[in-house]
Scaffold this motif. Structure first.
Motif, PDB file in Angstrom:
ATOM      1  N   ALA A  89      -4.725  15.725   0.345  1.00  0.00           N
ATOM      2  CA  ALA A  89      -4.689  14.810   1.505  1.00  0.00           C
ATOM      3  C   ALA A  89      -5.206  13.422   1.146  1.00  0.00           C
ATOM      4  CB  ALA A  89      -5.493  15.404   2.654  1.00  0.00           C
ATOM      5  N   GLY A  90      -6.322  13.352   0.416  1.00  0.00           N
ATOM      6  CA  GLY A  90      -6.929  12.061   0.081  1.00  0.00           C
ATOM      7  C   GLY A  90      -6.015  11.193  -0.761  1.00  0.00           C
ATOM      8  N   ILE A  91      -5.443  11.775  -1.798  1.00  0.00           N
ATOM      9  CA  ILE A  91      -4.589  10.988  -2.697  1.00  0.00           C
ATOM     10  C   ILE A  91      -3.282  10.614  -1.987  1.00  0.00           C
ATOM     11  CG2 ILE A  91      -3.732  13.083  -3.879  1.00  0.00           C
ATOM     12  CD1 ILE A  91      -4.146   9.628  -5.497  1.00  0.00           C
ATOM     13  N   ARG A  92      -2.777  11.494  -1.137  1.00  0.00           N
ATOM     14  CA  ARG A  92      -1.553  11.162  -0.376  1.00  0.00           C
ATOM     15  C   ARG A  92      -1.786   9.947   0.513  1.00  0.00           C
ATOM     16  NH1 ARG A  92       0.362  16.792   1.947  1.00  0.00           N
ATOM     17  NH2 ARG A  92       1.530  17.540   0.165  1.00  0.00           N
ATOM     18  N   GLU A  93      -2.950   9.912   1.151  1.00  0.00           N
ATOM     19  CA  GLU A  93      -3.250   8.789   2.033  1.00  0.00           C
ATOM     20  C   GLU A  93      -3.298   7.480   1.237  1.00  0.00           C
ATOM     21  OE1 GLU A  93      -6.927   9.042   4.260  1.00  0.00           O
ATOM     22  OE2 GLU A  93      -6.607   6.985   4.963  1.00  0.00           O
ATOM     23  N   LEU A  94      -3.919   7.541   0.061  1.00  0.00           N
ATOM     24  CA  LEU A  94      -3.971   6.334  -0.782  1.00  0.00           C
ATOM     25  C   LEU A  94      -2.565   5.881  -1.146  1.00  0.00           C
ATOM     26  CD1 LEU A  94      -6.805   6.763  -3.445  1.00  0.00           C
ATOM     27  CD2 LEU A  94      -6.847   5.446  -1.334  1.00  0.00           C
ATOM     28  N   ILE A  95      -1.706   6.830  -1.507  1.00  0.00           N
ATOM     29  CA  ILE A  95      -0.335   6.484  -1.912  1.00  0.00           C
ATOM     30  C   ILE A  95       0.407   5.833  -0.748  1.00  0.00           C
ATOM     31  CG2 ILE A  95       1.887   7.466  -2.631  1.00  0.00           C
ATOM     32  CD1 ILE A  95       0.223   9.593  -4.197  1.00  0.00           C
ATOM     33  N   GLU A  96       0.156   6.331   0.453  1.00  0.00           N
ATOM     34  CA  GLU A  96       0.834   5.752   1.624  1.00  0.00           C
ATOM     35  C   GLU A  96       0.328   4.368   1.973  1.00  0.00           C
ATOM     36  OE1 GLU A  96       0.481   8.594   4.814  1.00  0.00           O
ATOM     37  OE2 GLU A  96       1.708  10.004   3.657  1.00  0.00           O
ATOM     38  N   ARG A  97      -0.968   4.161   1.800  1.00  0.00           N
ATOM     39  CA  ARG A  97      -1.558   2.901   2.286  1.00  0.00           C
ATOM     40  C   ARG A  97      -1.604   1.791   1.247  1.00  0.00           C
ATOM     41  NH1 ARG A  97      -7.047   4.222   5.080  1.00  0.00           N
ATOM     42  NH2 ARG A  97      -6.933   2.002   5.505  1.00  0.00           N
ATOM     43  N   CYS A  98      -1.441   2.123  -0.021  1.00  0.00           N
ATOM     44  CA  CYS A  98      -1.527   1.098  -1.075  1.00  0.00           C
ATOM     45  C   CYS A  98      -0.172   0.902  -1.746  1.00  0.00           C
ATOM     46  CB  CYS A  98      -2.518   1.531  -2.163  1.00  0.00           C
ATOM     47  SG  CYS A  98      -4.203   1.718  -1.585  1.00  0.00           S
ATOM     48  N   THR A  99      -0.009  -0.251  -2.392  1.00  0.00           N
ATOM     49  CA  THR A  99       1.095  -0.408  -3.346  1.00  0.00           C
ATOM     50  C   THR A  99       0.477  -0.528  -4.733  1.00  0.00           C
ATOM     51  OG1 THR A  99       1.080  -2.796  -3.125  1.00  0.00           O
ATOM     52  CG2 THR A  99       2.594  -1.591  -1.703  1.00  0.00           C
ATOM     53  N   PHE A 100       1.176  -0.034  -5.723  1.00  0.00           N
ATOM     54  CA  PHE A 100       0.645  -0.003  -7.087  1.00  0.00           C
ATOM     55  C   PHE A 100       1.595  -0.746  -8.020  1.00  0.00           C
ATOM     56  CE2 PHE A 100      -0.821   3.692  -4.768  1.00  0.00           C
ATOM     57  CZ  PHE A 100      -2.194   3.654  -5.003  1.00  0.00           C
ATOM     58  N   SER A 101       1.048  -1.667  -8.788  1.00  0.00           N
ATOM     59  CA  SER A 101       1.847  -2.410  -9.760  1.00  0.00           C
ATOM     60  C   SER A 101       1.179  -2.275 -11.122  1.00  0.00           C
ATOM     61  CB  SER A 101       1.907  -3.894  -9.388  1.00  0.00           C
ATOM     62  OG  SER A 101       2.268  -4.040  -8.041  1.00  0.00           O
ATOM     63  N   TYR A 102       2.005  -2.369 -12.149  1.00  0.00           N
ATOM     64  CA  TYR A 102       1.493  -2.132 -13.505  1.00  0.00           C
ATOM     65  C   TYR A 102       1.981  -3.207 -14.450  1.00  0.00           C
ATOM     66  CZ  TYR A 102       0.678   2.435 -11.457  1.00  0.00           C
ATOM     67  OH  TYR A 102       0.255   3.436 -10.643  1.00  0.00           O
ATOM     68  N   THR A 103       1.080  -3.660 -15.294  1.00  0.00           N
ATOM     69  CA  THR A 103       1.485  -4.527 -16.385  1.00  0.00           C
ATOM     70  C   THR A 103       0.692  -4.072 -17.600  1.00  0.00           C
ATOM     71  OG1 THR A 103       1.863  -6.821 -17.046  1.00  0.00           O
ATOM     72  CG2 THR A 103      -0.230  -6.354 -15.990  1.00  0.00           C
ATOM     73  N   ARG A 104       1.197  -4.354 -18.778  1.00  0.00           N
ATOM     74  CA  ARG A 104       0.524  -3.835 -19.968  1.00  0.00           C
ATOM     75  C   ARG A 104      -0.212  -4.909 -20.742  1.00  0.00           C
ATOM     76  NH1 ARG A 104       2.601   1.316 -23.232  1.00  0.00           N
ATOM     77  NH2 ARG A 104       3.140   2.607 -21.447  1.00  0.00           N
ATOM     78  N   GLN A 105      -1.385  -4.541 -21.210  1.00  0.00           N
ATOM     79  CA  GLN A 105      -2.094  -5.361 -22.189  1.00  0.00           C
ATOM     80  C   GLN A 105      -1.675  -4.801 -23.549  1.00  0.00           C
ATOM     81  OE1 GLN A 105      -6.366  -4.865 -22.237  1.00  0.00           O
ATOM     82  NE2 GLN A 105      -6.712  -6.900 -23.100  1.00  0.00           N
ATOM     83  N   ILE A 106      -0.931  -5.587 -24.301  1.00  0.00           N
ATOM     84  CA  ILE A 106      -0.342  -5.062 -25.540  1.00  0.00           C
ATOM     85  C   ILE A 106      -1.400  -4.939 -26.638  1.00  0.00           C
ATOM     86  CG2 ILE A 106       1.489  -5.410 -27.274  1.00  0.00           C
ATOM     87  CD1 ILE A 106       2.613  -5.019 -24.459  1.00  0.00           C
ATOM     88  N   VAL A 107      -2.240  -5.955 -26.751  1.00  0.00           N
ATOM     89  CA  VAL A 107      -3.307  -5.941 -27.759  1.00  0.00           C
ATOM     90  C   VAL A 107      -4.634  -6.052 -27.019  1.00  0.00           C
ATOM     91  CG1 VAL A 107      -4.203  -7.040 -29.855  1.00  0.00           C
ATOM     92  CG2 VAL A 107      -1.758  -7.181 -29.336  1.00  0.00           C
ATOM     93  N   MET A 108      -5.635  -5.242 -27.424  1.00  0.00           N
ATOM     94  CA  MET A 108      -6.937  -5.238 -26.751  1.00  0.00           C
ATOM     95  C   MET A 108      -7.729  -6.462 -27.194  1.00  0.00           C
ATOM     96  SD  MET A 108      -6.558  -2.509 -25.138  1.00  0.00           S
ATOM     97  CE  MET A 108      -4.905  -1.902 -25.358  1.00  0.00           C
ATOM     98  N   ARG A 109      -7.710  -7.492 -26.378  1.00  0.00           N
ATOM     99  CA  ARG A 109      -8.439  -8.711 -26.764  1.00  0.00           C
ATOM    100  C   ARG A 109      -9.590  -8.997 -25.810  1.00  0.00           C
ATOM    101  NH1 ARG A 109      -3.153 -11.365 -27.581  1.00  0.00           N
ATOM    102  NH2 ARG A 109      -2.627 -11.163 -29.777  1.00  0.00           N
ATOM    103  N   GLY A 110     -10.041  -7.987 -25.086  1.00  0.00           N
ATOM    104  CA  GLY A 110     -11.212  -8.178 -24.239  1.00  0.00           C
ATOM    105  C   GLY A 110     -10.877  -8.183 -22.749  1.00  0.00           C
TER     106      GLY A 110
END
Ligand code: G1P
Length: 279
Positions: A89-110
């Motif tokens: 129930a908790g995670i479903r509610e988060l999925i309904e109420r939030c939008t999620f976007s992703y971008t990648r950090q290709i090299v770990m520079r801090g």
């Protein structure tokens, strides 16, 4: 709660080397405290602060985070109509109420570099930053929500701080500041991971920030700092020189779940507070 901040950035590209071998094939942010992944606590805290646009700066080996904030049809089909549905129930509610976007950090520079990578997700508006391995429990109100309230009043960048033993300053960004009362400081300087004898105070930055969007332009011309990495602390120092950074001694608890002792302490705390209390 009404908030002027909608976006929250989660830098999650780090390797989690302090938790090897557990983090060899698994994202450290998916490590559970009791039965919930660390990153879910962080997203819940962001949502409580009114930040429902969640932006992950992710990296290789972190796909489980995307899958966690998505529906697993096969699983849901299997447990449909059983008592086990309640656990989702908790995670479903988060999925309904939030939008999620992703971008990648290709090299770990801090951390500064990771935050700069979020620029396309954030645009020209203030935003929150949550480092999920700092697990925070506010007294009554979540830590990020406490900070969002302060932002609404002051409209400058805000870092969460707590007092640490002097000998631990080399694990944190440390501030110098003038106390304004009610746990608030006007930051005059900040240093990334200073040795105890060089630290301007024992007030350490923990993994909650509210940043004004001019931080991106500053990050672009900030040179590499401690460990040869682009540090958010160095970019914030530039805002601080203009009197535009506040530090806030939040009301609540914080566990460093990036370390084994902190992780165990958080687990014990949550077991007493959520698990035993529910029985
Ligand atoms: C980062 C920041 C540091 C801050 C800390 C809080 O360091 O660079 O300024 O005090 O998070 O958790 P890290 O722990 O990623 O090395």
């Amino acid at each position: 709660m009404e908030s002027v901040i909608r976006k929250c950035v989660f830098p999650v590209a780090g390797y989690g080397t302090r938790f090897l071998p557990a983090t060899k094939a698994m994202a450290k942010e998916i490590l559970p405290i009791l039965d919930k992944p660390l990153v879910q606590y962080g997203v819940e805290e962001a949502l409580e602060a009114g930040m429902s646009d969640i932006g992950f700066v992710t990296g290789r080996g972190k796909r489980a985070i995307e899958d966690h904030f998505d529906i697993n049809y096969e699983l849901e089909d299997q447990i449909a109509g059983t008592g086990k549905e309640a656990a989702l129930a908790g995670i479903r509610e988060l999925i309904e109420r939030c939008t999620f976007s992703y971008t990648r950090q290709i090299v770990m520079r801090g951390l500064g570099d990771a935050i700069l990578k979020a620029r396309t997700l954030v645009g020209d508006q203030p935003f929150g930053v949550v480092l999920a391995d700092d697990l925070c429990f506010g007294n009554g109100t979540g830590v990020l929500a406490q900070m969002a309230r302060l932002y609404a009043e002051h409209r400058v960048s805000i870092v969460a701080i707590e007092e640490v033993p002097r000998e631990d300053t080399s694990s944190y960004g440390v501030i110098a500041g003038e106390p304004l009362g009610n746990g608030l400081y006007r930051v005059t300087d900040m240093v990334e991971k200073p040795r105890p004898e060089e630290a301007p105070s024992n007030l350490a930055i923990i993994g909650r920030y509210i940043l004004t969007p001019d931080i991106f332009g500053i990050l672009e011309h900030t040179p590499p700092g401690r460990n040869g990495e682009l540090q958010i602390t160095d970019a914030l120092r530039e805002q601080a020189r203009q009197g535009r950074v506040l530090a806030y001694r939040f009301d609540g608890l914080r566990f460093d779940c990036g370390s084994v002792p902190g992780y165990v302490a958080a687990t014990n705390y949550c077991f007493e507070r959520f698990h035993r209390a529910a029985r």
